[in-house]
Design a protein around this motif. Structure first.
Motif, PDB file in Angstrom:
ATOM      1  N   VAL A 288     -18.731 -25.042  19.005  1.00  0.00           N
ATOM      2  CA  VAL A 288     -18.857 -23.625  19.366  1.00  0.00           C
ATOM      3  C   VAL A 288     -19.703 -23.521  20.632  1.00  0.00           C
ATOM      4  CG1 VAL A 288     -18.535 -22.371  17.213  1.00  0.00           C
ATOM      5  CG2 VAL A 288     -20.703 -23.483  17.624  1.00  0.00           C
ATOM      6  N   LYS A 289     -19.504 -22.411  21.343  1.00  0.00           N
ATOM      7  CA  LYS A 289     -20.260 -22.191  22.576  1.00  0.00           C
ATOM      8  C   LYS A 289     -21.426 -21.256  22.310  1.00  0.00           C
ATOM      9  CE  LYS A 289     -16.493 -22.510  25.897  1.00  0.00           C
ATOM     10  NZ  LYS A 289     -15.553 -21.583  26.516  1.00  0.00           N
ATOM     11  N   CYS A 290     -22.491 -21.433  23.074  1.00  0.00           N
ATOM     12  CA  CYS A 290     -23.616 -20.501  23.025  1.00  0.00           C
ATOM     13  C   CYS A 290     -23.154 -19.178  23.624  1.00  0.00           C
ATOM     14  CB  CYS A 290     -24.789 -21.075  23.819  1.00  0.00           C
ATOM     15  SG  CYS A 290     -26.257 -20.050  23.694  1.00  0.00           S
TER      16      CYS A 290
ATOM     17  N   LEU B 225     -27.082 -20.632  13.355  1.00  0.00           N
ATOM     18  CA  LEU B 225     -27.131 -21.791  14.248  1.00  0.00           C
ATOM     19  C   LEU B 225     -28.048 -21.481  15.423  1.00  0.00           C
ATOM     20  CD1 LEU B 225     -23.353 -22.835  14.539  1.00  0.00           C
ATOM     21  CD2 LEU B 225     -25.051 -23.595  12.874  1.00  0.00           C
ATOM     22  N   LYS B 226     -28.956 -22.429  15.722  1.00  0.00           N
ATOM     23  CA  LYS B 226     -29.889 -22.232  16.835  1.00  0.00           C
ATOM     24  C   LYS B 226     -29.478 -23.127  17.994  1.00  0.00           C
ATOM     25  CE  LYS B 226     -34.820 -22.537  17.842  1.00  0.00           C
ATOM     26  NZ  LYS B 226     -36.108 -23.014  17.331  1.00  0.00           N
ATOM     27  N   CYS B 227     -29.279 -22.526  19.152  1.00  0.00           N
ATOM     28  CA  CYS B 227     -28.887 -23.305  20.326  1.00  0.00           C
ATOM     29  C   CYS B 227     -29.995 -24.292  20.684  1.00  0.00           C
ATOM     30  CB  CYS B 227     -28.589 -22.389  21.507  1.00  0.00           C
ATOM     31  SG  CYS B 227     -28.170 -23.307  23.005  1.00  0.00           S
ATOM     32  N   HIS B 228     -29.613 -25.540  20.847  1.00  0.00           N
ATOM     33  CA  HIS B 228     -30.554 -26.610  21.181  1.00  0.00           C
ATOM     34  C   HIS B 228     -31.183 -26.371  22.559  1.00  0.00           C
ATOM     35  CE1 HIS B 228     -32.044 -30.675  21.806  1.00  0.00           C
ATOM     36  NE2 HIS B 228     -31.313 -30.779  22.901  1.00  0.00           N
ATOM     37  N   TYR B 229     -30.479 -25.683  23.433  1.00  0.00           N
ATOM     38  CA  TYR B 229     -30.939 -25.518  24.816  1.00  0.00           C
ATOM     39  C   TYR B 229     -31.763 -24.256  25.039  1.00  0.00           C
ATOM     40  CZ  TYR B 229     -27.474 -29.158  25.299  1.00  0.00           C
ATOM     41  OH  TYR B 229     -26.769 -30.310  25.129  1.00  0.00           O
ATOM     42  N   CYS B 230     -31.308 -23.126  24.482  1.00  0.00           N
ATOM     43  CA  CYS B 230     -31.997 -21.867  24.795  1.00  0.00           C
ATOM     44  C   CYS B 230     -32.595 -21.194  23.568  1.00  0.00           C
ATOM     45  CB  CYS B 230     -31.048 -20.910  25.515  1.00  0.00           C
ATOM     46  SG  CYS B 230     -29.804 -20.178  24.439  1.00  0.00           S
ATOM     47  N   GLY B 231     -32.324 -21.713  22.381  1.00  0.00           N
ATOM     48  CA  GLY B 231     -32.911 -21.129  21.178  1.00  0.00           C
ATOM     49  C   GLY B 231     -32.183 -19.911  20.649  1.00  0.00           C
ATOM     50  N   TYR B 232     -31.132 -19.512  21.321  1.00  0.00           N
ATOM     51  CA  TYR B 232     -30.361 -18.342  20.880  1.00  0.00           C
ATOM     52  C   TYR B 232     -29.785 -18.595  19.490  1.00  0.00           C
ATOM     53  CZ  TYR B 232     -27.925 -14.006  22.066  1.00  0.00           C
ATOM     54  OH  TYR B 232     -27.512 -12.707  22.117  1.00  0.00           O
ATOM     55  N   MET B 233     -29.803 -17.559  18.633  1.00  0.00           N
ATOM     56  CA  MET B 233     -29.297 -17.701  17.267  1.00  0.00           C
ATOM     57  C   MET B 233     -27.869 -17.163  17.162  1.00  0.00           C
ATOM     58  SD  MET B 233     -31.524 -19.067  15.253  1.00  0.00           S
ATOM     59  CE  MET B 233     -33.275 -19.269  14.935  1.00  0.00           C
ATOM     60  N   LEU B 234     -26.974 -17.968  16.654  1.00  0.00           N
ATOM     61  CA  LEU B 234     -25.596 -17.537  16.432  1.00  0.00           C
ATOM     62  C   LEU B 234     -25.357 -17.315  14.948  1.00  0.00           C
ATOM     63  CD1 LEU B 234     -25.167 -18.658  19.358  1.00  0.00           C
ATOM     64  CD2 LEU B 234     -22.894 -19.337  18.609  1.00  0.00           C
ATOM     65  N   GLU B 235     -24.643 -16.237  14.645  1.00  0.00           N
ATOM     66  CA  GLU B 235     -24.273 -15.955  13.266  1.00  0.00           C
ATOM     67  C   GLU B 235     -22.781 -16.209  13.069  1.00  0.00           C
ATOM     68  OE1 GLU B 235     -25.520 -11.965  12.393  1.00  0.00           O
ATOM     69  OE2 GLU B 235     -27.548 -12.365  13.114  1.00  0.00           O
ATOM     70  N   LYS B 236     -22.373 -16.124  11.807  1.00  0.00           N
ATOM     71  CA  LYS B 236     -20.983 -16.405  11.442  1.00  0.00           C
ATOM     72  C   LYS B 236     -19.984 -15.646  12.328  1.00  0.00           C
ATOM     73  CE  LYS B 236     -18.967 -14.550   7.862  1.00  0.00           C
ATOM     74  NZ  LYS B 236     -18.520 -14.131   6.530  1.00  0.00           N
ATOM     75  N   GLN B 237     -20.251 -14.370  12.527  1.00  0.00           N
ATOM     76  CA  GLN B 237     -19.300 -13.559  13.306  1.00  0.00           C
ATOM     77  C   GLN B 237     -19.161 -14.061  14.743  1.00  0.00           C
ATOM     78  OE1 GLN B 237     -17.152 -11.601  12.088  1.00  0.00           O
ATOM     79  NE2 GLN B 237     -18.055 -11.560  10.055  1.00  0.00           N
ATOM     80  N   ASP B 238     -20.258 -14.592  15.292  1.00  0.00           N
ATOM     81  CA  ASP B 238     -20.216 -15.109  16.667  1.00  0.00           C
ATOM     82  C   ASP B 238     -19.290 -16.322  16.748  1.00  0.00           C
ATOM     83  OD1 ASP B 238     -22.195 -13.230  17.518  1.00  0.00           O
ATOM     84  OD2 ASP B 238     -23.744 -14.525  16.653  1.00  0.00           O
ATOM     85  N   LEU B 239     -19.249 -17.091  15.660  1.00  0.00           N
ATOM     86  CA  LEU B 239     -18.368 -18.266  15.613  1.00  0.00           C
ATOM     87  C   LEU B 239     -16.919 -17.837  15.425  1.00  0.00           C
ATOM     88  CD1 LEU B 239     -21.149 -19.587  15.023  1.00  0.00           C
ATOM     89  CD2 LEU B 239     -19.999 -20.984  13.341  1.00  0.00           C
ATOM     90  N   LEU B 240     -16.714 -16.923  14.485  1.00  0.00           N
ATOM     91  CA  LEU B 240     -15.344 -16.513  14.154  1.00  0.00           C
ATOM     92  C   LEU B 240     -14.645 -15.916  15.369  1.00  0.00           C
ATOM     93  CD1 LEU B 240     -15.797 -15.039  10.585  1.00  0.00           C
ATOM     94  CD2 LEU B 240     -14.534 -17.098  11.205  1.00  0.00           C
ATOM     95  N   ARG B 241     -15.406 -15.277  16.246  1.00  0.00           N
ATOM     96  CA  ARG B 241     -14.807 -14.732  17.474  1.00  0.00           C
ATOM     97  C   ARG B 241     -14.265 -15.846  18.360  1.00  0.00           C
ATOM     98  NH1 ARG B 241     -18.157 -10.057  16.982  1.00  0.00           N
ATOM     99  NH2 ARG B 241     -20.079 -11.220  17.363  1.00  0.00           N
ATOM    100  N   GLN B 242     -14.826 -17.064  18.211  1.00  0.00           N
ATOM    101  CA  GLN B 242     -14.385 -18.176  19.051  1.00  0.00           C
ATOM    102  C   GLN B 242     -13.266 -18.995  18.410  1.00  0.00           C
ATOM    103  OE1 GLN B 242     -17.680 -20.584  20.539  1.00  0.00           O
ATOM    104  NE2 GLN B 242     -19.091 -18.863  20.379  1.00  0.00           N
ATOM    105  N   PHE B 243     -13.031 -18.788  17.132  1.00  0.00           N
ATOM    106  CA  PHE B 243     -12.029 -19.604  16.423  1.00  0.00           C
ATOM    107  C   PHE B 243     -10.642 -18.959  16.488  1.00  0.00           C
ATOM    108  CE2 PHE B 243     -15.399 -21.461  13.311  1.00  0.00           C
ATOM    109  CZ  PHE B 243     -15.914 -22.226  14.334  1.00  0.00           C
TER     110      PHE B 243
END
Ligand code: CTP
Ligand code: ZN
Length: 156
Positions: free
Chosen positions: A109-111, A138-156
């Motif tokens: 997934v993308k940040c 999910l916490k981005c390893h680079y910027c610390g941004y938090m992703l939730e389920k919906q953020d992933l589903l938009r990419q799938f």
């Protein structure tokens, strides 16, 4: 199969895939991951919030006539980390696979932070640490941004 009289029965399938033990309420997310629109000439059974012993309630998705890819399996692990994938041939479960959510998610997934270095022109593979399973965080390893389920589903 347990002999629980409260068990909800859904028809057995002949050949295909049964995704079982999906946490209650997540079946439609799994269906989205599989790209099922309903316009395919395929029998798909979706059961939502059926009583289960192991989980409070579970969802089940049964698809006639197809398996699932490695990418689909990895995506399902993110959304439904307790799911079991059953491959059915001639009415018999010939293969059973538990999905597993890894601690680190790489290149899936993308940040969504536009200023994150993983979204720059640098050749950086997106990487996240799993901070929570259910609900998924999910916490981005680079910027610390938090992703939730919906953020992933938009990419799938
Ligand atoms: N199933 C199906 N069609 C078949 C065979 C199995 O739809 N021809 C479904 C069952 O209804 C169940 C799942 O596939 O939801 C797994 O089947 P099985 O391994 O027989 O059930 P359990 O032993 O209860 O599975 P588990 O131990 O994973 O809970
Ligand atoms: Zn980021």
């Amino acid at each position: 199969m347990s002999a629980n009289t409260n068990e909800v029965r859904v028809s057995k399938i002949k050949d295909g895939t049964v995704i079982d033990h999906i946490s209650g309420g997540y079946a439609l997310d799994v269906v989205k991951i599989l790209g099922i629109t309903g316009h395919e000439r395929r029998v798909v059974t979706i059961a939502i919030n059926v009583p289960s012993n192991q989980l409070h309630s579970k969802d089940i998705v049964k698809i006639e006539g197809r398996g699932i890819s490695r990418q689909e399996l990895n995506r399902i692990a993110l959304i439904a980390p307790k799911a079991t994938i059953n491959i059915v041939r001639n009415y018999v479960v010939v293969e059973k696979q538990e999905v597993k959510l890894p601690k680190v998610i790489e290149d899936m997934v993308k940040c969504i932070n536009p200023t994150c270095i993983s979204n720059s022109s640098e050749p950086i593979t997106p990487k996240f640490l799993v901070e929570g399973e259910e609900p998924l965080l999910l916490k981005c390893h680079y910027c610390g941004y938090m992703l939730e389920k919906q953020d992933l589903l938009r990419q799938f």
